[in-house]
Design a protein around this motif. Structure first.
Motif, PDB file in Angstrom:
ATOM      1  N   TYR A  76      85.512  42.663 117.628  1.00 35.82           N
ATOM      2  CA  TYR A  76      85.907  43.986 117.130  1.00 35.82           C
ATOM      3  C   TYR A  76      85.082  44.355 115.894  1.00 35.82           C
ATOM      4  O   TYR A  76      84.555  45.472 115.799  1.00 35.82           O
ATOM      5  CB  TYR A  76      87.396  43.984 116.780  1.00 35.82           C
ATOM      6  CG  TYR A  76      87.859  45.247 116.087  1.00 35.82           C
ATOM      7  CD1 TYR A  76      88.129  46.398 116.823  1.00 35.82           C
ATOM      8  CD2 TYR A  76      88.011  45.287 114.710  1.00 35.82           C
ATOM      9  CE1 TYR A  76      88.546  47.564 116.189  1.00 35.82           C
ATOM     10  CE2 TYR A  76      88.419  46.446 114.069  1.00 35.82           C
ATOM     11  CZ  TYR A  76      88.692  47.579 114.811  1.00 35.82           C
ATOM     12  OH  TYR A  76      89.098  48.727 114.178  1.00 35.82           O
ATOM     13  N   ALA A  77      84.961  43.427 114.954  1.00 31.89           N
ATOM     14  CA  ALA A  77      84.201  43.684 113.729  1.00 31.89           C
ATOM     15  C   ALA A  77      82.740  43.982 114.057  1.00 31.89           C
ATOM     16  O   ALA A  77      82.120  44.868 113.446  1.00 31.89           O
ATOM     17  CB  ALA A  77      84.299  42.490 112.786  1.00 31.89           C
ATOM     18  N   LEU A  78      82.183  43.264 115.021  1.00 25.71           N
ATOM     19  CA  LEU A  78      80.798  43.485 115.428  1.00 25.71           C
ATOM     20  C   LEU A  78      80.630  44.879 116.038  1.00 25.71           C
ATOM     21  O   LEU A  78      79.682  45.602 115.726  1.00 25.71           O
ATOM     22  CB  LEU A  78      80.389  42.412 116.440  1.00 25.71           C
ATOM     23  CG  LEU A  78      78.968  42.479 116.998  1.00 25.71           C
ATOM     24  CD1 LEU A  78      77.937  42.409 115.886  1.00 25.71           C
ATOM     25  CD2 LEU A  78      78.748  41.345 118.002  1.00 25.71           C
ATOM     26  N   THR A  79      81.569  45.272 116.884  1.00 26.82           N
ATOM     27  CA  THR A  79      81.519  46.589 117.518  1.00 26.82           C
ATOM     28  C   THR A  79      81.602  47.700 116.478  1.00 26.82           C
ATOM     29  O   THR A  79      80.869  48.702 116.549  1.00 26.82           O
ATOM     30  CB  THR A  79      82.669  46.738 118.527  1.00 26.82           C
ATOM     31  OG1 THR A  79      82.545  45.728 119.537  1.00 26.82           O
ATOM     32  CG2 THR A  79      82.650  48.109 119.189  1.00 26.82           C
ATOM     33  N   MET A  80      82.482  47.542 115.485  1.00 24.95           N
ATOM     34  CA  MET A  80      82.630  48.563 114.441  1.00 24.95           C
ATOM     35  C   MET A  80      81.378  48.657 113.578  1.00 24.95           C
ATOM     36  O   MET A  80      80.949  49.752 113.214  1.00 24.95           O
ATOM     37  CB  MET A  80      83.852  48.239 113.578  1.00 24.95           C
ATOM     38  CG  MET A  80      85.179  48.264 114.344  1.00 24.95           C
ATOM     39  SD  MET A  80      85.522  49.861 115.120  1.00 24.95           S
ATOM     40  CE  MET A  80      85.871  50.848 113.677  1.00 24.95           C
TER      41      MET A  80
END
Length: 212
Positions: A163-167
């Motif tokens: 999730y953090a990577l996608t954001m």
């Protein structure tokens, strides 16, 4: 749906309760485990803060002393475990956080709302530097995720890294798009004018004249 106020609201408490689902632990082990699993990308892990949170959880009756242990000449360490109430509260808290979007106020969003004040050239420079730093963060996040998955850790247990990577990628791509729009002129920039000894946007000047 109204968010219920809890006696412990620091999200580090959620991390502690999550760890204690696995087994009883002492605070030092909790901090080491969170860092080892890269959970410090999701929670602000500071040893002093963690001990404070553990004390708060114990006062709330969500965790309790399980045992003590000693390694060599080091002082005894208190090992904590979930209480039944703590397990119920953890599940309720987690469910609420997943279900209910909370209005947050990121510092970047606040800064972007005044991006025009920098002027086109300086705005581009600032955004390009942010893009470079985001690229570094993205590379590090990809490496951390790959390293964890190489240890045969189930993807579900590190899904927050995904999730953090996608954001971060989405923010980077947005910043690149804005830089492109500034360069090609599709993001227009109002001119500053001096009036009454102060600089105002031309658009604001015209609007105030119309309202007069």
């Amino acid at each position: 749906m109204a968010v219920r106020k809890r006696p412990v609201s620091n999200l580090l408490g959620l991390a502690v309760l999550g760890l204690l689902l696995e087994q009883p632990m002492h605070p030092y082990e909790m901090a080491a485990t969170l860092r080892e699993r890269n959970k410090d990308t999701s929670f602000k892990v500071k040893t002093g803060s963690l001990y404070d949170v553990v004390e708060s959880l114990a006062r709330a009756g969500w965790i309790a002393e399980h045992s003590t242990e000693r390694a060599g000449r080091r002082p005894e360490r208190t090992v904590y475990a979930h209480t039944e109430l703590g397990h119920q509260e953890f599940m309720s808290w987690l469910d609420e956080l997943v279900r209910t979007p909370v209005k947050e106020y990121p510092s970047f969003l606040a800064a972007v709302s005044y991006l025009g004040a920098l002027g086109p050239e300086r705005a581009v420079q600032a955004l390009q530097e942010r893009i470079t730093r985001l690229d570094d963060q993205i590379d590090q996040a990809r490496q951390a995720r790959a390293a964890v998955l190489d240890q045969q850790t189930p993807r579900l247990f590190v899904i927050e890294l995904e999730y953090a990577l996608t954001m971060a990628e989405a923010e980077r791509d947005w910043a690149r798009r804005i830089v492109g729009e500034i360069h090609d002129g599709t993001l227009s920039w109002p001119e500053l004018t001096t009036r009454d000894g102060r600089e105002v946007w031309t658009d604001q000047d015209e609007m105030e004249k119309q309202q007069a």
